[in-house]
Design a protein around this motif. Sequence first.
Motif, PDB file in Angstrom:
ATOM      1  N   GLU A 268      -6.756  45.482  31.387  1.00  0.00           N
ATOM      2  CA  GLU A 268      -8.012  44.851  31.788  1.00  0.00           C
ATOM      3  C   GLU A 268      -8.784  44.382  30.569  1.00  0.00           C
ATOM      4  O   GLU A 268      -9.346  43.294  30.550  1.00  0.00           O
ATOM      5  N   GLY A 269      -8.807  45.211  29.537  1.00  0.00           N
ATOM      6  CA  GLY A 269      -9.506  44.844  28.313  1.00  0.00           C
ATOM      7  C   GLY A 269      -8.914  43.617  27.677  1.00  0.00           C
ATOM      8  O   GLY A 269      -9.620  42.697  27.269  1.00  0.00           O
ATOM      9  N   ARG A 270      -7.593  43.580  27.545  1.00  0.00           N
ATOM     10  CA  ARG A 270      -6.950  42.430  26.927  1.00  0.00           C
ATOM     11  C   ARG A 270      -7.105  41.181  27.781  1.00  0.00           C
ATOM     12  O   ARG A 270      -7.315  40.092  27.279  1.00  0.00           O
ATOM     13  N   GLN A 271      -7.028  41.364  29.119  1.00  0.00           N
ATOM     14  CA  GLN A 271      -7.176  40.206  29.996  1.00  0.00           C
ATOM     15  C   GLN A 271      -8.580  39.643  29.914  1.00  0.00           C
ATOM     16  O   GLN A 271      -8.783  38.429  29.891  1.00  0.00           O
ATOM     17  N   GLU A 272      -9.590  40.535  29.864  1.00  0.00           N
ATOM     18  CA  GLU A 272     -10.964  40.061  29.732  1.00  0.00           C
ATOM     19  C   GLU A 272     -11.150  39.340  28.414  1.00  0.00           C
ATOM     20  O   GLU A 272     -11.822  38.319  28.333  1.00  0.00           O
ATOM     21  N   GLY A 273     -10.549  39.896  27.368  1.00  0.00           N
ATOM     22  CA  GLY A 273     -10.650  39.245  26.065  1.00  0.00           C
ATOM     23  C   GLY A 273     -10.020  37.874  26.078  1.00  0.00           C
ATOM     24  O   GLY A 273     -10.559  36.910  25.533  1.00  0.00           O
ATOM     25  N   ARG A 274      -8.849  37.773  26.712  1.00  0.00           N
ATOM     26  CA  ARG A 274      -8.194  36.463  26.781  1.00  0.00           C
ATOM     27  C   ARG A 274      -9.002  35.497  27.633  1.00  0.00           C
ATOM     28  O   ARG A 274      -9.084  34.307  27.347  1.00  0.00           O
ATOM     29  N   GLN A 275      -9.591  36.024  28.718  1.00  0.00           N
ATOM     30  CA  GLN A 275     -10.397  35.164  29.575  1.00  0.00           C
ATOM     31  C   GLN A 275     -11.602  34.632  28.824  1.00  0.00           C
ATOM     32  O   GLN A 275     -11.941  33.446  28.919  1.00  0.00           O
ATOM     33  N   GLU A 276     -12.270  35.518  28.036  1.00  0.00           N
ATOM     34  CA  GLU A 276     -13.401  35.067  27.231  1.00  0.00           C
ATOM     35  C   GLU A 276     -12.950  34.029  26.223  1.00  0.00           C
ATOM     36  O   GLU A 276     -13.635  33.054  25.955  1.00  0.00           O
ATOM     37  N   GLY A 277     -11.758  34.238  25.671  1.00  0.00           N
ATOM     38  CA  GLY A 277     -11.236  33.276  24.714  1.00  0.00           C
ATOM     39  C   GLY A 277     -11.007  31.927  25.352  1.00  0.00           C
ATOM     40  O   GLY A 277     -11.286  30.885  24.760  1.00  0.00           O
ATOM     41  N   ARG A 278     -10.505  31.948  26.582  1.00  0.00           N
ATOM     42  CA  ARG A 278     -10.288  30.670  27.269  1.00  0.00           C
ATOM     43  C   ARG A 278     -11.605  29.979  27.557  1.00  0.00           C
ATOM     44  O   ARG A 278     -11.755  28.777  27.425  1.00  0.00           O
ATOM     45  N   GLN A 279     -12.603  30.776  27.966  1.00  0.00           N
ATOM     46  CA  GLN A 279     -13.900  30.187  28.282  1.00  0.00           C
ATOM     47  C   GLN A 279     -14.578  29.660  27.038  1.00  0.00           C
ATOM     48  O   GLN A 279     -15.260  28.636  27.072  1.00  0.00           O
ATOM     49  N   GLU A 280     -14.400  30.371  25.905  1.00  0.00           N
ATOM     50  CA  GLU A 280     -15.095  29.991  24.682  1.00  0.00           C
ATOM     51  C   GLU A 280     -14.333  28.939  23.896  1.00  0.00           C
ATOM     52  O   GLU A 280     -14.909  28.131  23.194  1.00  0.00           O
ATOM     53  N   GLY A 281     -12.992  28.969  23.976  1.00  0.00           N
ATOM     54  CA  GLY A 281     -12.200  28.101  23.127  1.00  0.00           C
ATOM     55  C   GLY A 281     -11.594  26.913  23.833  1.00  0.00           C
ATOM     56  O   GLY A 281     -11.087  26.005  23.193  1.00  0.00           O
ATOM     57  N   ARG A 282     -11.605  26.897  25.159  1.00  0.00           N
ATOM     58  CA  ARG A 282     -11.011  25.796  25.897  1.00  0.00           C
ATOM     59  C   ARG A 282     -11.970  25.322  26.981  1.00  0.00           C
ATOM     60  O   ARG A 282     -12.823  26.051  27.433  1.00  0.00           O
ATOM     61  N   HIS A 283     -11.715  24.127  27.411  1.00  0.00           N
ATOM     62  CA  HIS A 283     -12.554  23.570  28.466  1.00  0.00           C
ATOM     63  C   HIS A 283     -11.777  22.452  29.114  1.00  0.00           C
ATOM     64  O   HIS A 283     -11.241  21.582  28.431  1.00  0.00           O
ATOM     65  N   LEU A 296     -12.191  26.773  15.946  1.00  0.00           N
ATOM     66  CA  LEU A 296     -12.575  26.931  14.547  1.00  0.00           C
ATOM     67  C   LEU A 296     -14.062  27.247  14.413  1.00  0.00           C
ATOM     68  O   LEU A 296     -14.464  28.066  13.582  1.00  0.00           O
ATOM     69  N   VAL A 297     -14.886  26.583  15.232  1.00  0.00           N
ATOM     70  CA  VAL A 297     -16.333  26.832  15.201  1.00  0.00           C
ATOM     71  C   VAL A 297     -16.615  28.273  15.592  1.00  0.00           C
ATOM     72  O   VAL A 297     -17.440  28.962  14.966  1.00  0.00           O
ATOM     73  N   ARG A 298     -15.950  28.746  16.625  1.00  0.00           N
ATOM     74  CA  ARG A 298     -16.163  30.130  17.066  1.00  0.00           C
ATOM     75  C   ARG A 298     -15.793  31.114  15.962  1.00  0.00           C
ATOM     76  O   ARG A 298     -16.514  32.083  15.694  1.00  0.00           O
ATOM     77  N   LYS A 299     -14.667  30.866  15.309  1.00  0.00           N
ATOM     78  CA  LYS A 299     -14.226  31.765  14.240  1.00  0.00           C
ATOM     79  C   LYS A 299     -15.163  31.727  13.047  1.00  0.00           C
ATOM     80  O   LYS A 299     -15.439  32.741  12.413  1.00  0.00           O
ATOM     81  N   GLN A 300     -15.675  30.529  12.746  1.00  0.00           N
ATOM     82  CA  GLN A 300     -16.511  30.347  11.554  1.00  0.00           C
ATOM     83  C   GLN A 300     -17.958  30.761  11.780  1.00  0.00           C
ATOM     84  O   GLN A 300     -18.575  31.402  10.924  1.00  0.00           O
ATOM     85  N   PHE A 301     -18.517  30.399  12.964  1.00  0.00           N
ATOM     86  CA  PHE A 301     -19.951  30.575  13.174  1.00  0.00           C
ATOM     87  C   PHE A 301     -20.313  31.410  14.403  1.00  0.00           C
ATOM     88  O   PHE A 301     -21.478  31.712  14.608  1.00  0.00           O
ATOM     89  N   GLY A 302     -19.350  31.746  15.247  1.00  0.00           N
ATOM     90  CA  GLY A 302     -19.646  32.583  16.401  1.00  0.00           C
ATOM     91  C   GLY A 302     -19.711  31.825  17.710  1.00  0.00           C
ATOM     92  O   GLY A 302     -19.743  30.591  17.758  1.00  0.00           O
ATOM     93  N   ALA A 303     -19.725  32.612  18.811  1.00  0.00           N
ATOM     94  CA  ALA A 303     -19.642  32.044  20.155  1.00  0.00           C
ATOM     95  C   ALA A 303     -20.867  31.219  20.531  1.00  0.00           C
ATOM     96  O   ALA A 303     -20.758  30.210  21.226  1.00  0.00           O
ATOM     97  N   VAL A 305     -22.890  29.365  18.643  1.00  0.00           N
ATOM     98  CA  VAL A 305     -22.822  28.034  18.032  1.00  0.00           C
ATOM     99  C   VAL A 305     -21.728  27.207  18.704  1.00  0.00           C
ATOM    100  O   VAL A 305     -21.884  25.998  18.901  1.00  0.00           O
ATOM    101  N   MET A 306     -20.622  27.858  19.053  1.00  0.00           N
ATOM    102  CA  MET A 306     -19.552  27.144  19.731  1.00  0.00           C
ATOM    103  C   MET A 306     -20.033  26.545  21.060  1.00  0.00           C
ATOM    104  O   MET A 306     -19.733  25.395  21.390  1.00  0.00           O
ATOM    105  N   GLU A 307     -20.786  27.348  21.827  1.00  0.00           N
ATOM    106  CA  GLU A 307     -21.285  26.856  23.110  1.00  0.00           C
ATOM    107  C   GLU A 307     -22.213  25.662  22.917  1.00  0.00           C
ATOM    108  O   GLU A 307     -22.182  24.705  23.693  1.00  0.00           O
TER     109      GLU A 307
END
Length: 347
Positions: A268-283, A296-303, A305-307
């Motif tokens: 569940e933890g890994r799935q939630e993490g992957r889901q957050e990654g999809r929401q934050e890194g893909r669209h 790259l923005v998320r890695k450099q400046f955080g979620a 700023v990415m949003e």
Amino acid sequence: MATELNNPHDRFFKATFGRAEVAAEFLQRYLPPEVAVALDWTTLRAEKDAFLDPQLTQHPTDLLYAVNLRRGGEPAYVHLLFEHKSYVESRINLDLLRYRVRIWEQWLKDGNSGPLPVIVPVVFYHGADRWTAKRQFAETVAEAPGLQQYVPTCEYHLVDVSRYPDEALRGAVILHVALLTFKYIFREELGERLPGILRLLRELEEGSSGLDFIRSLLRYLAQAAGTDRLSETTLRQAVTQALSGGEKTMMTIAEQWVQEGWQKGWLEGRQEGRQEGRQEGRHEGLSSERQLLLRLVRKQFGAAVMERSRALLEIIEDSAVLEELGEGMLDCADGEAWLALLARQAC
């Protein structure tokens, strides 16, 4: 309406410092001595979150506690703000100033009168980079000779647990474990330090409150620690070794987690993490170039700023401009500089 906490760091912070007794101990230990002695900690109580500006959604874990002054019994507020991003929030002073104004406005709406209560903002930080943001709001305003008296100082207190030596991170079991966990959650040596951290739980008194904390802690470790820092095997072994030597209740929790609930909790933890990654890194609808930039923005400046970057990236159609942005990102000192660059290209 309370903000939904989708980030594991947010959830664990609120599960820990949402306990008034833990917050009181933390504040007494880590506020400046002259501040700590001025407050009557027996009166600490949680305040409603309606004080916070609903538009300031970057920090959904803000906690507001009310506490009386030791002398005179006048009300004061301690505003505990948790900042867990991997980059430094350069405009945090402005956010904190907004929060203070909202708190005072609500205080007046509630029918109070007389002098406004004191608000002591506390920033809790455990990111990988050193905190470099200015500690006073006045330091973020342009200098104007002869006019500085019109600029509010508005200082906040910073607790950067990443910079504290382990021996300085002390407290009762829950606080002690939480501080060490926050310190090492982003570090490569997490797996090495974890057995010692978990062994502290053997001193935790039995009861539903303690067991709830253990479950929150294990869930946090399973969700927040990357597999490069903490593998399933490492966490499983650390939990078993650390908890199985303690009280019967600790052994029961270890057995339940490892034998019954481990696989479900880990997945569940890994799935939630992957889901957050999809929401934050893909669209959906975004090109691969834009998806890469967002990651790259998320890695450099955080979620956060990415949003804020996503909508601007959708406007830009020229692939050459996107390529230039990728190179320009390397020259940006912080998230605000990146957003300014992005806005210029999008206009």
